[in-house]
Design an enzyme around this catalytic site. Sequence first.
Site, PDB file in Angstrom:
ATOM      1  N   GLY A   1       4.972  -6.371   5.503  1.00 32.64           N
ATOM      2  CA  GLY A   1       4.750  -7.328   6.580  1.00 32.64           C
ATOM      3  C   GLY A   1       3.277  -7.500   6.890  1.00 32.64           C
TER       4      GLY A   1
ATOM      5  N   LYS B   1       0.835  -1.210   0.000  1.00 31.15           N
ATOM      6  CA  LYS B   1       0.000   0.000   0.000  1.00 31.15           C
ATOM      7  C   LYS B   1       0.863   1.252   0.000  1.00 31.15           C
ATOM      8  CE  LYS B   1       0.922   1.113   4.477  1.00 31.15           C
ATOM      9  NZ  LYS B   1       1.523   2.386   4.953  1.00 31.15           N
TER      10      LYS B   1
ATOM     11  N   ALA C   1       0.862  -7.113   4.692  1.00 25.07           N
ATOM     12  CA  ALA C   1       0.327  -7.913   3.591  1.00 25.07           C
ATOM     13  C   ALA C   1       0.616  -9.388   3.815  1.00 25.07           C
ATOM     14  CB  ALA C   1       0.917  -7.445   2.266  1.00 25.07           C
TER      15      ALA C   1
ATOM     16  N   ASP D   1      -2.160  -1.830   9.769  1.00 28.70           N
ATOM     17  CA  ASP D   1      -2.218  -1.913   8.311  1.00 28.70           C
ATOM     18  C   ASP D   1      -2.762  -3.246   7.800  1.00 28.70           C
ATOM     19  OD1 ASP D   1      -1.238   0.632   8.016  1.00 28.70           O
ATOM     20  OD2 ASP D   1       0.835   0.004   7.648  1.00 28.70           O
TER      21      ASP D   1
END
Length: 319
Positions: A118, A24, A120, A152
Amino acid sequence: MGGLDRTVSHGATLDRVLVRAPGKLNVFFAVGDVQPDGYHDVASVYQAVSAVEEVVATPSDDFTIAVTGSVDVEGVPLDDRNLAIRAARLLASETGYTGGVHLVVDKHVPVAGGMGGGSADAAAALVACDALWRTGLPVARLHDLASRLGADVPFALLGGTAVGTGRGDQLSPALARGRFDWVLVTDGEGLSTPVVYGELDRLRAQRRPDIAPDAGDPVVDPQVLQALRAGDAATLARAARNDLQAAACALRPALADLVADGIGHGALTGLVSGSGPTVAFLAADPDAAAMIGERLAEEGHDVRHVHGPVGGTRVVSAS
């Protein structure tokens, strides 16, 4: 665009599941004042981009991991410090699964680069293990587990474009039309997110008005959302913002020079991605991105061209 896709046909026990999850960029990142617990509320606009992580999950008696990739993976932990392993263990604990898993992570998102690689991996591990173990958790429950792993991780599940508030994990999908082209310049030496936040607090304590937190809770500039809805890269460039950029540049002054350099080569704007040190340059179109990337590469930078938004974490194959 976006949304978790984990479609797997019912049938016999699976031996192998391949999942992809996107990295991202934060096209907007406002950071509130430090809270009593040391954390910061944020208002972010995430965009999932075409740099993706691949995770293959196979049955095992224990929890093990191997890491390869097109980026430098030397510093990636291969034990319980790895967020993908933690994700698999969390899913097993929450569902009562008594076996393990072997994960093979193929990384294409820069490590410690502010692009959520990380996270993801963790999202991909959740989806891969859910499919491999046939645990069948509802999507909302997977998102709950994701939020427990890191701010995230829920966005990596969702993909597309989204507004994140609170600690960044309270997500609302945002409409984005068209394609946005980014030129990434990566750096082999990462920046620690806690250190960057600490530097931002230090700079703000010096009463620097240019990086002072917004009054009240941080909010997203409406112009950012309007630009995304219109597919207007030029307007997005004018509204884009990252409150961590000043801190990252203070810790690594060469980043400020790099941002100016990329803009000089025709980028609409340059943003430190998250806490850095990856710098993302927004280009007017794919041809402009190719030209900017070529010039930066000629200067010796590690360059890649990505686009967004792309979809969220998805099962690619299961057998």
